[in-house]
Motif scaffolding. Structure first.
Motif, PDB file in Angstrom:
ATOM      1  N   UNK A 109       0.819  -1.207   0.000  1.00  0.00           N
ATOM      2  CA  UNK A 109       0.000   0.000   0.000  1.00  0.00           C
ATOM      3  C   UNK A 109       0.853   1.257   0.000  1.00  0.00           C
ATOM      4  N   UNK A 110       2.059   1.164   0.569  1.00  0.00           N
ATOM      5  CA  UNK A 110       2.835   2.372   0.841  1.00  0.00           C
ATOM      6  C   UNK A 110       4.180   2.461   0.120  1.00  0.00           C
ATOM      7  N   UNK A 111       4.717   1.367  -0.404  1.00  0.00           N
ATOM      8  CA  UNK A 111       6.063   1.415  -0.988  1.00  0.00           C
ATOM      9  C   UNK A 111       6.138   2.383  -2.168  1.00  0.00           C
ATOM     10  N   UNK A 112       5.140   2.333  -3.046  1.00  0.00           N
ATOM     11  CA  UNK A 112       5.134   3.252  -4.177  1.00  0.00           C
ATOM     12  C   UNK A 112       5.016   4.699  -3.744  1.00  0.00           C
ATOM     13  N   UNK A 113       4.257   4.950  -2.682  1.00  0.00           N
ATOM     14  CA  UNK A 113       4.080   6.310  -2.187  1.00  0.00           C
ATOM     15  C   UNK A 113       5.378   6.868  -1.610  1.00  0.00           C
ATOM     16  N   UNK A 114       6.155   6.021  -0.945  1.00  0.00           N
ATOM     17  CA  UNK A 114       7.454   6.487  -0.426  1.00  0.00           C
ATOM     18  C   UNK A 114       8.352   6.893  -1.590  1.00  0.00           C
ATOM     19  N   UNK A 115       8.383   6.069  -2.640  1.00  0.00           N
ATOM     20  CA  UNK A 115       9.179   6.400  -3.828  1.00  0.00           C
ATOM     21  C   UNK A 115       8.729   7.733  -4.407  1.00  0.00           C
ATOM     22  N   UNK A 116       7.426   7.924  -4.530  1.00  0.00           N
ATOM     23  CA  UNK A 116       6.917   9.182  -5.094  1.00  0.00           C
ATOM     24  C   UNK A 116       7.369  10.381  -4.290  1.00  0.00           C
ATOM     25  N   UNK A 117       7.352  10.275  -2.971  1.00  0.00           N
ATOM     26  CA  UNK A 117       7.736  11.401  -2.124  1.00  0.00           C
ATOM     27  C   UNK A 117       9.222  11.746  -2.288  1.00  0.00           C
ATOM     28  N   UNK A 118      10.052  10.745  -2.476  1.00  0.00           N
ATOM     29  CA  UNK A 118      11.473  11.012  -2.723  1.00  0.00           C
ATOM     30  C   UNK A 118      11.644  11.713  -4.064  1.00  0.00           C
ATOM     31  N   UNK A 119      10.933  11.239  -5.085  1.00  0.00           N
ATOM     32  CA  UNK A 119      11.028  11.848  -6.410  1.00  0.00           C
ATOM     33  C   UNK A 119      10.507  13.281  -6.407  1.00  0.00           C
ATOM     34  N   UNK A 120       9.485  13.555  -5.608  1.00  0.00           N
ATOM     35  CA  UNK A 120       8.966  14.930  -5.504  1.00  0.00           C
ATOM     36  C   UNK A 120      10.044  15.859  -4.971  1.00  0.00           C
ATOM     37  N   UNK A 121      10.742  15.431  -3.936  1.00  0.00           N
ATOM     38  CA  UNK A 121      11.790  16.293  -3.389  1.00  0.00           C
ATOM     39  C   UNK A 121      12.899  16.541  -4.413  1.00  0.00           C
ATOM     40  N   UNK A 122      13.281  15.482  -5.124  1.00  0.00           N
ATOM     41  CA  UNK A 122      14.318  15.648  -6.152  1.00  0.00           C
ATOM     42  C   UNK A 122      13.841  16.585  -7.265  1.00  0.00           C
ATOM     43  N   UNK A 123      12.554  16.494  -7.617  1.00  0.00           N
ATOM     44  CA  UNK A 123      12.009  17.359  -8.658  1.00  0.00           C
ATOM     45  C   UNK A 123      11.936  18.810  -8.198  1.00  0.00           C
ATOM     46  N   UNK A 124      11.572  19.025  -6.931  1.00  0.00           N
ATOM     47  CA  UNK A 124      11.427  20.383  -6.412  1.00  0.00           C
ATOM     48  C   UNK A 124      12.759  21.055  -6.125  1.00  0.00           C
ATOM     49  N   UNK A 125      13.692  20.303  -5.574  1.00  0.00           N
ATOM     50  CA  UNK A 125      14.954  20.905  -5.133  1.00  0.00           C
ATOM     51  C   UNK A 125      16.090  20.736  -6.133  1.00  0.00           C
ATOM     52  N   UNK A 126      15.954  19.804  -7.073  1.00  0.00           N
ATOM     53  CA  UNK A 126      17.066  19.556  -7.992  1.00  0.00           C
ATOM     54  C   UNK A 126      16.610  19.387  -9.440  1.00  0.00           C
ATOM     55  N   UNK A 127      15.373  19.779  -9.735  1.00  0.00           N
ATOM     56  CA  UNK A 127      14.859  19.764 -11.113  1.00  0.00           C
ATOM     57  C   UNK A 127      15.121  18.444 -11.815  1.00  0.00           C
ATOM     58  N   UNK A 128      14.832  17.348 -11.133  1.00  0.00           N
ATOM     59  CA  UNK A 128      15.102  16.027 -11.700  1.00  0.00           C
ATOM     60  C   UNK A 128      14.382  15.819 -13.024  1.00  0.00           C
ATOM     61  N   UNK A 129      13.154  16.348 -13.129  1.00  0.00           N
ATOM     62  CA  UNK A 129      12.366  16.149 -14.349  1.00  0.00           C
ATOM     63  C   UNK A 129      12.181  17.451 -15.131  1.00  0.00           C
TER      64      UNK A 129
END
Length: 492
Positions: free
Chosen positions: A325-345
């Motif tokens: 239920x939660x593993x994918x959500x943890x991944x998403x939250x890490x990717x959000x931080x990378x996108x917000x702070x380091x323009x990953x996407x």
């Protein structure tokens, strides 16, 4: 002369433009390098915070053993994050004498699953297995408890008529009907001690004994020679199936969208229930281990934010780290931080990336298990789910690495919990113990499964690792009630 001056001016201008372009490229290259470096730093810190070396796993396992003992203790001073309870499904099948046609029911969130099959004893597999899943009408869900029982009984009449016993299997006496309850992803249907929660129904909470009485009344009313003797969580049904196939099976663990565990112990180990238990013999303990919590869990800022935003903050911490239920959500939250702070996407954060729980664990598993050279599955999933395109191979690799960190941590923690159960039973050193696993996360996410097995092996080492056998459950999904129907009637 004028032509020479003009030519020189054009040349100078062109050189200036080229120099500016070079500077701009250099600036963007330096900026991209800084952003990529920031992504790498976020990733490395996340990996450190999620690390589960063997000493950490033993800390988690020992804390769980301590909480298990405290939860079963009769002392009012004992504190535990676990709220375990004794199931009265024991004794379990032996796998030797169970023969004939047996029937079972699994009550789910908005459906009932009916199952029947023929057991042949001697640990032989099920034959003539039939499964039928029937939706519960909305009129029944908003009706009374007895209307629900009558509906189940009426469906059982049709099911048993379609799959009857043989003449030589029929009994003059009532036969046992196995009855289990599956907890929903949101715990909308769940058993807790002597009560059952039916969140999706008008009668949202009822006593287990009341449900057994009402169900038996409905079975008799519809002319069925079947009777419910115990109502248990479906994890106990899985354990009954494991014991049918192997007498050394001591525990069952569900690792799907949710998670739970149950194990076999002795009556002496549960002083809290001594007054209501037989003086001796085996009992089945339902752990509700999703509630487990300890300071030794490798909790990160992403886990903390996920918990705070959940419908049950501060509860089911272990489940939020290991279940599908939660593993994918943890991944998403890490990717959000990378996108917000380091323009990953890119310079703008993809809007869909900000939607909680949009990344489902099966999709995360598909990206994680992508073995193509350019991580094409990662690219396809990110495009399909978040609308993210034009990803470099390096970015795809980084996303896969985040999936790996989350998966490895969850699997190894589940492995530590597995070892904790066997340690609580005192069986690590010199007895063979079989643990059966059920659930899509364990069954379909190969890397998760491998990490769990390797974690158990690392904790025990070469000398002891053969004493714990972790394997997928037998009989197929939903067959637990059938094995409970075949078990001897409990004394209590």
């Amino acid at each position: 002369m004028k032509q020479q001056v003009a030519l020189a001016a054009v040349t100078t201008t062109a050189a200036t433009v080229m120099a500016v372009v070079a500077l701009v490229r250099q600036y963007w290259k330096a900026k991209q390098d800084r952003q990529w470096g920031k992504c790498q730093r976020i990733l490395r810190k996340f990996a450190r915070d999620c690390s589960t070396p063997v000493p950490k796993l033993w800390q988690v396992a020992n804390a769980m053993v301590s909480d298990m003992g405290a939860s079963l203790s009769s002392s009012d001073e004992a504190t535990s994050s676990l709220n375990m309870f004794v199931s009265y499904a024991s004794p379990l099948p032996t796998g030797i004498n169970e023969k004939g046609m047996y029937y079972g029911v699994n009550l789910r969130q908005t459906k009932i699953l009916m199952v029947c099959g023929r057991l042949q004893g001697k640990n032989q597999p099920i034959s003539d297995l039939y499964v039928d899943e029937v939706p519960i009408p909305s009129s029944v869900m908003i009706g009374t408890s007895q209307e629900l029982y009558d509906y189940i009984a009426a469906e059982l009449v049709k099911f048993s008529s379609a799959h009857p016993e043989k003449d030589d299997e029929a009994s003059a006496n009532d036969k046992k009907l196995g009855f289990t309850v599956s907890s929903g992803d949101d715990q909308s249907t769940a058993i807790s001690g002597s009560h059952i929660k039916l969140k999706n129904f008008a009668a949202d909470t009822t006593g287990v004994k009341d449900l057994i009485t009402g169900m038996n009344r409905a079975l008799e009313k519809h002319g069925l020679k079947l009777r419910v003797h115990a109502l248990v969580d479906d994890i106990v049904g899985n354990l009954a199936g494991g014991r049918y196939y192997d007498k050394d099976c001591v525990a069952a663990i569900t690792l799907g969208m949710g998670t739970n565990a149950a194990y076999v112990d002795t009556t002496q180990s549960a002083p809290r229930w001594h007054d209501s238990l037989p003086k001796k013999g085996e009992i089945v303990v339902c752990m509700e281990w999703g509630n487990f919590n300890t300071c030794h869990l490798p909790i990160t800022q992403y886990d903390t934010s996920l918990d705070a935003a959940s419908s049950n903050p501060g509860h089911r911490i272990f489940e939020k780290m290991i279940s599908g239920m939660y593993l994918g959500e943890i991944v998403r939250r890490v990717l959000v931080r990378m996108a917000q702070e380091a323009a990953l996407f890119g310079q703008n954060v993809p809007p869909k990336l900000l939607i909680p729980y949009l990344l489902r664990s099966p999709d995360m598993a598909a990206m994680h298990q992508d073995t193509s050279e350019d991580r094409e599955v990662v690219h396809e999933k990110l495009k399909e789910i978040f609308g993210i395109t034009n990803l470099t191979t390096m970015t795809r690799e980084l996303v896969a690495e985040v999936c790996d960190i989350v998966t490895e941590r969850g699997a190894r923690l589940a492995g530590a919990g597995t070892v904790a159960i066997v340690k609580k039973l005192g069986r690590i050193a010199n007895r063979r113990s079989v643990i059966i696993m059920e659930g899509g996360l364990y069954e379909h996410h190969r890397i998760f499964r491998n990490y769990l097995h390797s974690g158990v092996w690392e904790m025990l080492g070469n000398e002891l690792s053969d004493n714990i056998v972790v394997e997928h459950s037998h009989g197929g999904a939903g067959t637990g009630p059938l094995f409970l129907a075949a078990s001897p009637t409990p004394d209590s």
